[in-house]
Design a protein around this motif. Sequence first.
Motif, PDB file in Angstrom:
ATOM      1  N   GLN A  16       0.799  -1.223   0.000  1.00  0.00           N
ATOM      2  CA  GLN A  16       0.000   0.000   0.000  1.00  0.00           C
ATOM      3  C   GLN A  16       0.834   1.278   0.000  1.00  0.00           C
ATOM      4  O   GLN A  16       0.345   2.328  -0.384  1.00  0.00           O
ATOM      5  CB  GLN A  16      -0.949  -0.011   1.209  1.00  0.00           C
ATOM      6  N   HIS A  42       1.193  -9.207   4.703  1.00  0.00           N
ATOM      7  CA  HIS A  42       0.038  -8.326   4.532  1.00  0.00           C
ATOM      8  C   HIS A  42      -0.393  -8.444   3.061  1.00  0.00           C
ATOM      9  O   HIS A  42      -0.356  -7.487   2.298  1.00  0.00           O
ATOM     10  CB  HIS A  42       0.375  -6.885   4.935  1.00  0.00           C
ATOM     11  N   TRP A  43      -0.666  -9.691   2.658  1.00  0.00           N
ATOM     12  CA  TRP A  43      -1.403 -10.033   1.437  1.00  0.00           C
ATOM     13  C   TRP A  43      -0.618 -10.122   0.142  1.00  0.00           C
ATOM     14  O   TRP A  43      -1.165 -10.508  -0.888  1.00  0.00           O
ATOM     15  CB  TRP A  43      -2.575  -9.073   1.232  1.00  0.00           C
ATOM     16  N   GLU A  66      -5.020 -10.378   8.923  1.00  0.00           N
ATOM     17  CA  GLU A  66      -6.430 -10.580   8.583  1.00  0.00           C
ATOM     18  C   GLU A  66      -6.702 -11.791   7.685  1.00  0.00           C
ATOM     19  O   GLU A  66      -7.115 -11.651   6.527  1.00  0.00           O
ATOM     20  CB  GLU A  66      -6.997  -9.322   7.919  1.00  0.00           C
ATOM     21  N   GLN A  89      -8.246  -5.695  14.698  1.00  0.00           N
ATOM     22  CA  GLN A  89      -8.427  -4.617  13.732  1.00  0.00           C
ATOM     23  C   GLN A  89      -9.927  -4.377  13.592  1.00  0.00           C
ATOM     24  O   GLN A  89     -10.679  -5.274  13.220  1.00  0.00           O
ATOM     25  CB  GLN A  89      -7.763  -4.982  12.409  1.00  0.00           C
ATOM     26  N   TYR A 148     -13.032  -1.875  12.244  1.00  0.00           N
ATOM     27  CA  TYR A 148     -13.514  -0.758  11.431  1.00  0.00           C
ATOM     28  C   TYR A 148     -15.017  -0.535  11.574  1.00  0.00           C
ATOM     29  O   TYR A 148     -15.473   0.598  11.606  1.00  0.00           O
ATOM     30  CB  TYR A 148     -13.169  -0.980   9.953  1.00  0.00           C
ATOM     31  N   TRP A 186     -18.817   2.448   5.614  1.00  0.00           N
ATOM     32  CA  TRP A 186     -18.786   1.676   6.853  1.00  0.00           C
ATOM     33  C   TRP A 186     -19.408   2.501   7.980  1.00  0.00           C
ATOM     34  O   TRP A 186     -19.077   3.696   8.146  1.00  0.00           O
ATOM     35  CB  TRP A 186     -17.332   1.317   7.227  1.00  0.00           C
ATOM     36  N   GLU A 218      -5.102  -2.016  14.021  1.00  0.00           N
ATOM     37  CA  GLU A 218      -5.634  -1.104  12.995  1.00  0.00           C
ATOM     38  C   GLU A 218      -6.986  -0.578  13.455  1.00  0.00           C
ATOM     39  O   GLU A 218      -7.810  -1.331  13.969  1.00  0.00           O
ATOM     40  CB  GLU A 218      -5.854  -1.797  11.639  1.00  0.00           C
ATOM     41  N   TRP A 238      -4.826   3.366  11.728  1.00  0.00           N
ATOM     42  CA  TRP A 238      -4.711   3.076  10.304  1.00  0.00           C
ATOM     43  C   TRP A 238      -5.184   4.312   9.583  1.00  0.00           C
ATOM     44  O   TRP A 238      -6.335   4.672   9.716  1.00  0.00           O
ATOM     45  CB  TRP A 238      -5.544   1.861   9.868  1.00  0.00           C
ATOM     46  N   GLU A 280      -5.561   1.824  -1.412  1.00  0.00           N
ATOM     47  CA  GLU A 280      -6.557   1.075  -0.644  1.00  0.00           C
ATOM     48  C   GLU A 280      -7.122  -0.071  -1.492  1.00  0.00           C
ATOM     49  O   GLU A 280      -8.283  -0.088  -1.874  1.00  0.00           O
ATOM     50  CB  GLU A 280      -7.639   2.033  -0.120  1.00  0.00           C
ATOM     51  N   TRP A 281      -6.274  -1.008  -1.820  1.00  0.00           N
ATOM     52  CA  TRP A 281      -6.648  -2.263  -2.492  1.00  0.00           C
ATOM     53  C   TRP A 281      -7.586  -2.023  -3.677  1.00  0.00           C
ATOM     54  O   TRP A 281      -7.236  -1.221  -4.548  1.00  0.00           O
ATOM     55  CB  TRP A 281      -7.216  -3.248  -1.448  1.00  0.00           C
ATOM     56  N   PHE A 295      -7.184   7.110   4.103  1.00  0.00           N
ATOM     57  CA  PHE A 295      -7.258   6.699   5.515  1.00  0.00           C
ATOM     58  C   PHE A 295      -6.181   7.364   6.373  1.00  0.00           C
ATOM     59  O   PHE A 295      -6.129   7.135   7.578  1.00  0.00           O
ATOM     60  CB  PHE A 295      -7.055   5.185   5.628  1.00  0.00           C
TER      61      PHE A 295
HETATM   62  C1  FCB Z   1      -7.775  -3.550   6.528  1.00  0.00           C
HETATM   63  C2  FCB Z   1      -6.420  -3.815   5.922  1.00  0.00           C
HETATM   64  C3  FCB Z   1      -5.620  -2.577   5.649  1.00  0.00           C
HETATM   65  C4  FCB Z   1      -6.469  -1.434   5.142  1.00  0.00           C
HETATM   66  C5  FCB Z   1      -7.691  -1.245   6.002  1.00  0.00           C
HETATM   67  C6  FCB Z   1      -8.592  -0.108   5.583  1.00  0.00           C
HETATM   68  O1  FCB Z   1      -8.636  -4.601   6.280  1.00  0.00           O
HETATM   69  O2  FCB Z   1      -5.661  -4.653   6.756  1.00  0.00           O
HETATM   70  O3  FCB Z   1      -4.586  -2.919   4.771  1.00  0.00           O
HETATM   71  O4  FCB Z   1      -6.774  -1.609   3.819  1.00  0.00           O
HETATM   72  O5  FCB Z   1      -8.435  -2.422   6.039  1.00  0.00           O
END
Ligand code: FCB
Length: 444
Positions: free
Chosen positions: A23, A124-125, A169, A295, A297, A321, A348, A395, A402-403, A411
Amino acid sequence: MTEKSPLVFPRGFVWGAATAAYQVEGAAKADGRGESIWDRFSHTKGNILNDDNGDVACDHYHRFADDVAMMKDMGLRAYRFSISWPRVMPHGRGSINWLGLDFYDRLVDALLSVGIEPYATLYHWDLPESLQEIGGWTNRDVTGYFADYAAVMAKRLGDRVKNWMTINEPWVVAVHGNLLGDMAPGYRDKSTAIKVGHNLLVGHGRALETIKHSRPDAKVGITLSLSPVEPETDAEDDRRIAEHRYQISAGWFLNPLLTGAYPSECYPEFGEAISVIHPGDMALISRRMDFLGVQYYFRVVTGKRGDVKKVSGSKYTEMGWEVCPSALERLLVRMNQDYDLPPIFITENGAAFDDKVSKDGHVHDPERIEYLREHLHAVYRALKQNVPLKGYFAWSLLDNFEWAFGYSKRFGIVYVDYKTQKRIIKDSGHWYSRVSRRGELELT
Ligand code: FCB
């Protein structure tokens, strides 16, 4: 409970900010870095909003020294970053890319030289694409390659990095990467998702053993995305549905890690994928961790009418969200009742809002300040109810890739102008910096 502002957090409570390699780093082809599934996924047309990718991102790879200096100025005490496996091992196994390894060496030294504690995430993915070609996490061998990679990192950095997170995650990797397909590697198959979920846990267990073996003083944990699932009404049906959903999502990972068994609700979901569980796995997965990263959100609100899209009276972030800090408190308190918890870090928590640089050159983001304040307040209330909370990571340090949403969602507590790579500490960054320095939270 009457609370006098400011709320004073325990001495030694860790205040930090987090990022992840794909990221923020960019430098996708620099110094021998190999390809990851996220390079492949983001370069496949249509997968990412605006066809963005992480080739440059925040160019943290080249700008880490300035970023670390900025963190120091902000009074942050800890930085959670992730290591890009293909930067260190371009094919995920076999040869090591020493230049890639050197980068993390320099980053860690820079952090320690200004008194910032490094917290390193191993996965981390960004799985090396070469390992996806042999089946990715569905292939049990990959759990062994992951442990080998963990050993390389522990050997090289373990004299200075004392806190390690294995997998970030696993639920998101399993579900978004392999069932919904909106994240890399982009599969849509339930059985694959379940196998991936289990093997990620096996990989975690193996990496934990390896790191502990070579660095007995290392603290090792995993990070889980946890959404409490709450019923739309108090009706028995709604409560039953919500509880079932909680067990097959949060429980799917919490239970094996903390009790050594999947929740009974999971087994009917597993179907033929159950064959992925080998003898001895559950003992390996449930080896006592030194800490657990939570983590948070948003929560899920559901019932017999399905998921509630908009809870009336609630605020929503740019991600859509729901903002619900009290659900974080309920989640933590419940976890503390359900399990014998190791130390907990919030690894996070944060929010995307539509930030703009204003005419005065600042980024005024009062909604993010409110978000962080309310969530920290929830953390404080959980602490007062004896949840073993040890730290909090916002975070994110920086706006970043952001993916699937590319650069459209910000963020950061620091704004990034992607054209110039200029960083501007947002109002929330200045606010968080005061909290971190004082270890106290003002409620107004
Ligand atoms: C989480 C991820 C992180 C980021 C946040 C918003 O799921 O771990 O990399 O993208 O969401």
